[in-house]
Design a protein around this motif. Structure first.
Motif, PDB file in Angstrom:
ATOM      1  N   ALA A   1       0.831  -1.187   0.000  1.00 17.20           N
ATOM      2  CA  ALA A   1       0.000   0.000   0.000  1.00 17.20           C
ATOM      3  C   ALA A   1       0.873   1.247   0.000  1.00 17.20           C
ATOM      4  O   ALA A   1       1.934   1.249   0.596  1.00 17.20           O
ATOM      5  CB  ALA A   1      -0.895   0.009   1.233  1.00 17.20           C
ATOM      6  N   ALA A   2       0.431   2.279  -0.662  1.00 14.65           N
ATOM      7  CA  ALA A   2       1.166   3.537  -0.661  1.00 14.65           C
ATOM      8  C   ALA A   2       0.888   4.251   0.648  1.00 14.65           C
ATOM      9  O   ALA A   2      -0.251   4.505   0.997  1.00 14.65           O
ATOM     10  CB  ALA A   2       0.727   4.386  -1.848  1.00 14.65           C
ATOM     11  N   ASP A   3       1.924   4.525   1.386  1.00 17.81           N
ATOM     12  CA  ASP A   3       1.781   5.135   2.705  1.00 17.81           C
ATOM     13  C   ASP A   3       2.284   6.567   2.688  1.00 17.81           C
ATOM     14  O   ASP A   3       1.660   7.461   3.208  1.00 17.81           O
ATOM     15  CB  ASP A   3       2.544   4.297   3.728  1.00 17.81           C
ATOM     16  N   GLY A   4       3.442   6.784   2.079  1.00 16.73           N
ATOM     17  CA  GLY A   4       4.010   8.111   1.912  1.00 16.73           C
ATOM     18  C   GLY A   4       4.141   8.894   3.194  1.00 16.73           C
ATOM     19  O   GLY A   4       4.260   8.348   4.281  1.00 16.73           O
ATOM     20  N   ALA A   5       4.135  10.208   3.047  1.00 17.76           N
ATOM     21  CA  ALA A   5       4.379  11.104   4.170  1.00 17.76           C
ATOM     22  C   ALA A   5       3.256  11.061   5.204  1.00 17.76           C
ATOM     23  O   ALA A   5       3.454  11.454   6.344  1.00 17.76           O
ATOM     24  CB  ALA A   5       4.570  12.525   3.662  1.00 17.76           C
ATOM     25  N   VAL A   6       2.080  10.566   4.837  1.00 14.87           N
ATOM     26  CA  VAL A   6       0.961  10.494   5.793  1.00 14.87           C
ATOM     27  C   VAL A   6       1.226   9.420   6.840  1.00 14.87           C
ATOM     28  O   VAL A   6       0.849   9.545   7.989  1.00 14.87           O
ATOM     29  CB  VAL A   6      -0.371  10.221   5.050  1.00 14.87           C
ATOM     30  N   ARG A   7       1.840   8.342   6.443  1.00 13.01           N
ATOM     31  CA  ARG A   7       2.268   7.259   7.322  1.00 13.01           C
ATOM     32  C   ARG A   7       1.132   6.545   8.045  1.00 13.01           C
ATOM     33  O   ARG A   7       1.235   6.221   9.213  1.00 13.01           O
ATOM     34  CB  ARG A   7       3.275   7.772   8.344  1.00 13.01           C
ATOM     35  N   THR A   8       0.051   6.286   7.356  1.00 13.18           N
ATOM     36  CA  THR A   8      -1.070   5.566   7.962  1.00 13.18           C
ATOM     37  C   THR A   8      -0.627   4.188   8.440  1.00 13.18           C
ATOM     38  O   THR A   8      -0.931   3.778   9.561  1.00 13.18           O
ATOM     39  CB  THR A   8      -2.226   5.432   6.949  1.00 13.18           C
ATOM     40  N   ILE A   9       0.106   3.480   7.586  1.00 20.79           N
ATOM     41  CA  ILE A   9       0.556   2.129   7.950  1.00 20.79           C
ATOM     42  C   ILE A   9       1.603   2.206   9.051  1.00 20.79           C
ATOM     43  O   ILE A   9       1.553   1.455  10.031  1.00 20.79           O
ATOM     44  CB  ILE A   9       1.086   1.391   6.699  1.00 20.79           C
ATOM     45  N   ALA A  10       2.563   3.104   8.915  1.00 18.10           N
ATOM     46  CA  ALA A  10       3.602   3.243   9.940  1.00 18.10           C
ATOM     47  C   ALA A  10       2.990   3.603  11.289  1.00 18.10           C
ATOM     48  O   ALA A  10       3.380   3.068  12.328  1.00 18.10           O
ATOM     49  CB  ALA A  10       4.629   4.287   9.512  1.00 18.10           C
ATOM     50  N   ASN A  11       2.009   4.496  11.277  1.00 17.68           N
ATOM     51  CA  ASN A  11       1.345   4.860  12.537  1.00 17.68           C
ATOM     52  C   ASN A  11       0.610   3.667  13.142  1.00 17.68           C
ATOM     53  O   ASN A  11       0.620   3.466  14.355  1.00 17.68           O
ATOM     54  CB  ASN A  11       0.396   6.037  12.324  1.00 17.68           C
ATOM     55  N   ALA A  12      -0.025   2.851  12.287  1.00 17.98           N
ATOM     56  CA  ALA A  12      -0.719   1.648  12.784  1.00 17.98           C
ATOM     57  C   ALA A  12       0.287   0.655  13.361  1.00 17.98           C
ATOM     58  O   ALA A  12       0.015   0.011  14.386  1.00 17.98           O
ATOM     59  CB  ALA A  12      -1.524   1.008  11.653  1.00 17.98           C
ATOM     60  N   MET A  13       1.457   0.528  12.717  1.00 18.92           N
ATOM     61  CA  MET A  13       2.499  -0.353  13.246  1.00 18.92           C
ATOM     62  C   MET A  13       2.956   0.126  14.620  1.00 18.92           C
ATOM     63  O   MET A  13       3.176  -0.672  15.540  1.00 18.92           O
ATOM     64  CB  MET A  13       3.691  -0.411  12.280  1.00 18.92           C
ATOM     65  N   GLN A  14       3.082   1.423  14.787  1.00 19.94           N
ATOM     66  CA  GLN A  14       3.502   1.979  16.077  1.00 19.94           C
ATOM     67  C   GLN A  14       2.458   1.692  17.146  1.00 19.94           C
ATOM     68  O   GLN A  14       2.793   1.264  18.259  1.00 19.94           O
ATOM     69  CB  GLN A  14       3.742   3.480  15.956  1.00 19.94           C
ATOM     70  N   ILE A  15       1.188   1.897  16.835  1.00 18.77           N
ATOM     71  CA  ILE A  15       0.117   1.635  17.800  1.00 18.77           C
ATOM     72  C   ILE A  15       0.096   0.156  18.185  1.00 18.77           C
ATOM     73  O   ILE A  15      -0.032  -0.188  19.368  1.00 18.77           O
ATOM     74  CB  ILE A  15      -1.245   2.095  17.239  1.00 18.77           C
TER      75      ILE A  15
END
Length: 196
Positions: A1-15
């Motif tokens: 998935a394209a996550d880019g600067a918004v970081r939806t996936i990265a933020n979900a990984m952090q949570i």
């Protein structure tokens, strides 16, 4: 998935990692096999915005390098990147957010005056029509700088690349370029290890 600067996936990984580590005891956290995933966000205490400028450089300038200049007191910064090998460049005029010319529909004469004052080597390369068009356009915002780590994956099912892993200046086009390079390297590694 394209996550880019918004970081939806990265933020979900952090949570997900925060919840996992919150449910561990202190000894389990101490001896965990991985450190928790985190998106490090840096506060921008000197926010800049930018306007792009199409440019044609003279034939006696090199067409294979980036050009950069900083005006007095660093109020204006200018980066120019080659668009092709014929001298066409994309310039990025970086300004402090509160600068009067960092608005849409500014006075072209004031923009020209500021260019001549702060960037005298580049102002003559811009026609009055280009300056008027740049004065009219709204600014673009740089993303806040963030860095993800200490790993870039979640198990064997999710991997973040490019801007999702680290922020770069959007007008350099390096986020997508680094993501494509990352995908190539990942593909080579998957082929080499044959889904081990």
């Amino acid at each position: 998935a394209a996550d880019g600067a918004v970081r939806t996936i990265a933020n979900a990984m952090q949570i997900q990692d925060q919840e996992k580590f919150a449910n561990m005891g202190p000894v389990q956290r101490l001896f965990a096999d991985q450190k928790p995933f985190c998106v490090k966000r840096y506060d921008d205490d000197n926010q800049r915005v930018y306007k792009t400028i199409p440019m044609q450089f003279p034939n006696d300038w090199r067409f294979d390098v980036n050009y950069s200049a900083r005006g007095p007191e660093s109020k204006i910064t200018f980066d120019a990147l080659p668009a092709n090998d014929k001298g066409q460049y994309c310039g990025a005029l970086l300004l402090k957010k509160e600068d009067p010319i960092a608005q849409a529909n500014t006075d072209p004469k004031e923009l020209r005056r500021r260019l001549e004052e702060s960037l005298p080597q580049f102002s003559p390369l811009l026609s009055d029509d280009v300056v008027a068009a740049v004065a009219q356009k709204p600014v673009s915002y740089l993303p806040g700088f963030r860095y993800a780590g200490p790993r870039l994956h979640q198990g064997n099912r999710c991997l973040i690349l490019g801007d999702s892993a680290h922020t770069v200046k959007p007008y350099f086009g390096l986020g997508a370029n680094s993501a494509l390079q990352d995908v190539k390297i990942l593909g080579d590694l998957l082929d080499k290890h044959n889904n081990e």
